[in-house]
Design a protein around this motif. Structure first.
Motif, PDB file in Angstrom:
ATOM      1  N   LEU A   1       0.743  -0.959   0.206  1.00  0.00           N
ATOM      2  CA  LEU A   1      -0.181  -0.011   0.044  1.00  0.00           C
ATOM      3  C   LEU A   1       0.804   0.717   0.042  1.00  0.00           C
ATOM      4  CD1 LEU A   1      -2.787   1.984   0.149  1.00  0.00           C
ATOM      5  CD2 LEU A   1      -2.597   0.954   2.998  1.00  0.00           C
ATOM      6  N   SER A   2       1.898   0.891   1.388  1.00  0.00           N
ATOM      7  CA  SER A   2       2.569   2.515   1.102  1.00  0.00           C
ATOM      8  C   SER A   2       3.859   2.479  -0.498  1.00  0.00           C
ATOM      9  CB  SER A   2       3.635   2.338   1.860  1.00  0.00           C
ATOM     10  OG  SER A   2       3.033   1.706   3.513  1.00  0.00           O
ATOM     11  N   GLY A   3       3.805   2.004  -0.987  1.00  0.00           N
ATOM     12  CA  GLY A   3       4.300   1.684  -2.142  1.00  0.00           C
ATOM     13  C   GLY A   3       3.698   2.622  -3.019  1.00  0.00           C
ATOM     14  N   SER A   4       2.427   1.708  -3.342  1.00  0.00           N
ATOM     15  CA  SER A   4       2.010   2.129  -4.257  1.00  0.00           C
ATOM     16  C   SER A   4       1.306   3.776  -4.149  1.00  0.00           C
ATOM     17  CB  SER A   4       0.544   1.417  -4.519  1.00  0.00           C
ATOM     18  OG  SER A   4       0.421   0.200  -4.527  1.00  0.00           O
ATOM     19  N   ILE A   5       1.132   3.733  -2.420  1.00  0.00           N
ATOM     20  CA  ILE A   5       0.789   5.277  -2.898  1.00  0.00           C
ATOM     21  C   ILE A   5       2.403   6.494  -2.975  1.00  0.00           C
ATOM     22  CG2 ILE A   5       0.940   7.024  -0.857  1.00  0.00           C
ATOM     23  CD1 ILE A   5      -0.762   5.036   0.624  1.00  0.00           C
ATOM     24  N   LEU A   6       3.858   5.789  -3.208  1.00  0.00           N
ATOM     25  CA  LEU A   6       4.466   7.006  -3.605  1.00  0.00           C
ATOM     26  C   LEU A   6       4.718   6.897  -4.699  1.00  0.00           C
ATOM     27  CD1 LEU A   6       7.396   5.023  -0.865  1.00  0.00           C
ATOM     28  CD2 LEU A   6       6.248   7.353  -1.056  1.00  0.00           C
ATOM     29  N   ILE A   7       4.196   5.122  -5.761  1.00  0.00           N
ATOM     30  CA  ILE A   7       4.102   5.987  -6.823  1.00  0.00           C
ATOM     31  C   ILE A   7       3.276   6.646  -7.655  1.00  0.00           C
ATOM     32  CG2 ILE A   7       3.588   4.086  -9.569  1.00  0.00           C
ATOM     33  CD1 ILE A   7       4.863   1.785  -7.285  1.00  0.00           C
ATOM     34  N   VAL A   8       2.633   6.535  -7.346  1.00  0.00           N
ATOM     35  CA  VAL A   8       0.850   7.874  -6.761  1.00  0.00           C
ATOM     36  C   VAL A   8       1.575   9.506  -7.227  1.00  0.00           C
ATOM     37  CG1 VAL A   8      -1.475   8.615  -6.718  1.00  0.00           C
ATOM     38  CG2 VAL A   8      -0.418   6.081  -7.258  1.00  0.00           C
ATOM     39  N   PHE A   9       2.753   9.668  -5.590  1.00  0.00           N
ATOM     40  CA  PHE A   9       2.431  10.908  -5.446  1.00  0.00           C
ATOM     41  C   PHE A   9       3.842  10.776  -6.437  1.00  0.00           C
ATOM     42  CE2 PHE A   9       5.716  13.074  -2.513  1.00  0.00           C
ATOM     43  CZ  PHE A   9       4.713  14.343  -2.405  1.00  0.00           C
ATOM     44  N   SER A  10       4.868  10.095  -6.753  1.00  0.00           N
ATOM     45  CA  SER A  10       6.198  10.495  -7.545  1.00  0.00           C
ATOM     46  C   SER A  10       5.334  10.685  -8.918  1.00  0.00           C
ATOM     47  CB  SER A  10       7.051   8.690  -8.004  1.00  0.00           C
ATOM     48  OG  SER A  10       7.177   8.519  -6.913  1.00  0.00           O
ATOM     49  N   LEU A  11       4.246   9.914  -9.027  1.00  0.00           N
ATOM     50  CA  LEU A  11       3.673  10.656 -10.721  1.00  0.00           C
ATOM     51  C   LEU A  11       3.253  11.570 -10.594  1.00  0.00           C
ATOM     52  CD1 LEU A  11       2.293   7.299 -11.743  1.00  0.00           C
ATOM     53  CD2 LEU A  11       4.324   8.288 -12.652  1.00  0.00           C
ATOM     54  N   VAL A  12       2.899  11.832  -9.605  1.00  0.00           N
ATOM     55  CA  VAL A  12       2.089  13.671  -9.491  1.00  0.00           C
ATOM     56  C   VAL A  12       3.449  14.320  -9.393  1.00  0.00           C
ATOM     57  CG1 VAL A  12       1.116  14.737  -7.746  1.00  0.00           C
ATOM     58  CG2 VAL A  12      -0.431  12.943  -8.510  1.00  0.00           C
ATOM     59  N   VAL A  13       4.535  14.168  -8.780  1.00  0.00           N
ATOM     60  CA  VAL A  13       5.496  15.264  -8.624  1.00  0.00           C
ATOM     61  C   VAL A  13       6.337  15.575  -9.553  1.00  0.00           C
ATOM     62  CG1 VAL A  13       7.840  15.348  -7.190  1.00  0.00           C
ATOM     63  CG2 VAL A  13       6.061  14.868  -5.626  1.00  0.00           C
ATOM     64  N   ALA A  14       6.786  14.522 -10.520  1.00  0.00           N
ATOM     65  CA  ALA A  14       7.249  14.388 -11.734  1.00  0.00           C
ATOM     66  C   ALA A  14       5.986  15.257 -12.718  1.00  0.00           C
ATOM     67  CB  ALA A  14       7.001  13.584 -12.384  1.00  0.00           C
ATOM     68  N   TRP A  15       4.767  15.094 -12.639  1.00  0.00           N
ATOM     69  CA  TRP A  15       3.464  15.881 -13.253  1.00  0.00           C
ATOM     70  C   TRP A  15       4.617  17.729 -12.902  1.00  0.00           C
ATOM     71  CZ3 TRP A  15      -0.805  19.156 -12.066  1.00  0.00           C
ATOM     72  CH2 TRP A  15      -0.569  19.930 -12.783  1.00  0.00           C
ATOM     73  N   MET A  16       4.000  17.663 -12.192  1.00  0.00           N
ATOM     74  CA  MET A  16       4.287  19.472 -11.284  1.00  0.00           C
ATOM     75  C   MET A  16       5.198  20.061 -12.388  1.00  0.00           C
ATOM     76  SD  MET A  16       2.132  18.425  -7.281  1.00  0.00           S
ATOM     77  CE  MET A  16       3.181  20.336  -6.896  1.00  0.00           C
ATOM     78  N   TYR A  17       6.289  18.931 -12.094  1.00  0.00           N
ATOM     79  CA  TYR A  17       7.490  19.446 -11.801  1.00  0.00           C
ATOM     80  C   TYR A  17       7.781  19.427 -13.872  1.00  0.00           C
ATOM     81  CZ  TYR A  17      12.547  20.302 -14.255  1.00  0.00           C
ATOM     82  OH  TYR A  17      14.012  20.103 -14.191  1.00  0.00           O
ATOM     83  N   LEU A  18       6.973  18.690 -14.636  1.00  0.00           N
ATOM     84  CA  LEU A  18       7.317  19.261 -16.059  1.00  0.00           C
ATOM     85  C   LEU A  18       6.378  20.264 -16.172  1.00  0.00           C
ATOM     86  CD1 LEU A  18       6.747  15.879 -17.180  1.00  0.00           C
ATOM     87  CD2 LEU A  18       9.033  17.098 -17.855  1.00  0.00           C
ATOM     88  N   ASP A  19       4.575  20.071 -15.667  1.00  0.00           N
ATOM     89  CA  ASP A  19       4.023  21.479 -15.860  1.00  0.00           C
ATOM     90  C   ASP A  19       5.007  23.004 -15.151  1.00  0.00           C
ATOM     91  OD1 ASP A  19       1.660  22.577 -16.295  1.00  0.00           O
ATOM     92  OD2 ASP A  19       1.932  22.968 -14.141  1.00  0.00           O
TER      93      ASP A  19
END
Length: 267
Positions: free
Chosen positions: A13-31
């Motif tokens: 569960l924690s790993g899944s949350i981290l993956i989602v969070f990583s994708l959100v952070v990456a999207w925020m950085y690219l934006d």
């Protein structure tokens, strides 16, 4: 999935949350990167329009006969020559031949025919500037140029705008290494925050897993021993959550069974 241990499920569960969070952070950085680059391009456009306004003012003086045409051009050139933005970024003026009319640093280009001038990558940048302004009046162009203080040519993005009264083109730009340097600061700041959060999540996950999986495993082990007829069980947990309540129930059950067997033996 349902057969996984509780500790494994917590980490999953924690790993899944981290993956989602990583994708959100990456999207925020690219934006943020996309917005920053666009903001810099808009800034270049605005500063060129300001310099264009200076030239347009002097062209208006010439048109209204308040100044001689040559005098107006000379004053306009000197006014733009001294303008700067972002500390040391400058403006230049060329015409549609194309020929350099004014450049504050590359004096050897002034008056020269630039139709054969190419950057280190082979782009005939002044010809493209002229074609761009002839076609649509203004726009952005990317090329490579020698940066003051640098030993190597550097990528540059510039905005150019036509002054129709004199058929001049005024332009200015920013070096891409400046943009990349600022983006690198944003990237490493974002990466630092993400790593700190990642470490925090890992630590919290380990603590939570230990607080849940270990005592729950002890309770399950105790029930398995009871199921095998071993009543030498005492968990003695003082926690008040569901695991603690289950452990106390097991201890109470064991105690009641012991009393029952003692009563049966005494009969």
């Amino acid at each position: 999935m349902k057969d996984l241990k509780i500790s494994h499920k917590i980490f999953l569960l924690s790993g899944s949350i981290l993956i989602v969070f990583s994708l959100v952070v990456a999207w925020m950085y690219l934006d943020a990167k996309r917005n920053y680059v666009q903001a810099r391009r808009n800034e270049i456009k605005h500063v060129v329009e300001s310099a264009w306004g200076v030239l347009d003012y002097y062209a208006g003086l010439a048109e209204s006969k308040q100044l001689d045409s040559e005098a107006a051009k000379k004053q306009a050139i000197e006014a733009v020559r001294s303008l700067r933005f972002d500390v040391d970024n400058y403006y230049w003026i060329n015409d549609f031949q194309p020929r350099m009319v004014m450049h504050p640093f590359s004096q050897e280009l002034v008056g020269q025919d630039l139709s054969e001038y190419r950057d280190p990558q082979g782009k005939a940048l002044f010809v493209e500037m002229a074609e761009l302004c002839r076609r649509q009046g203004q726009g952005f162009i990317e090329y490579v140029w020698h940066k003051p203080g640098s030993t190597m040519p550097v990528g540059k993005v510039s905005f150019v705008k036509r002054l129709p009264q004199w058929n001049w083109i005024v332009g200015a730009g920013v070096y891409t290494d400046d943009i990349e340097r600022n983006l690198a600061k944003v990237f490493y700041t974002t990466l630092g925050i993400f790593c700190a959060l990642l470490l925090g999540v890992i630590v919290v996950t380990l603590i939570v897993s230990r607080q849940i999986a270990v005592p729950l495993g002890q309770a399950v082990e105790a029930m398995e021993r009871l199921g095998n007829g071993n009543f030498d069980v005492h968990l003695g947990m003082t926690r008040r959550d569901e695991i603690g309540r289950m452990a106390n129930a097991i201890d109470a059950c064991v105690g009641n069974l012991r009393k029952l067997f003692e009563t049966i033996r005494s009969m």
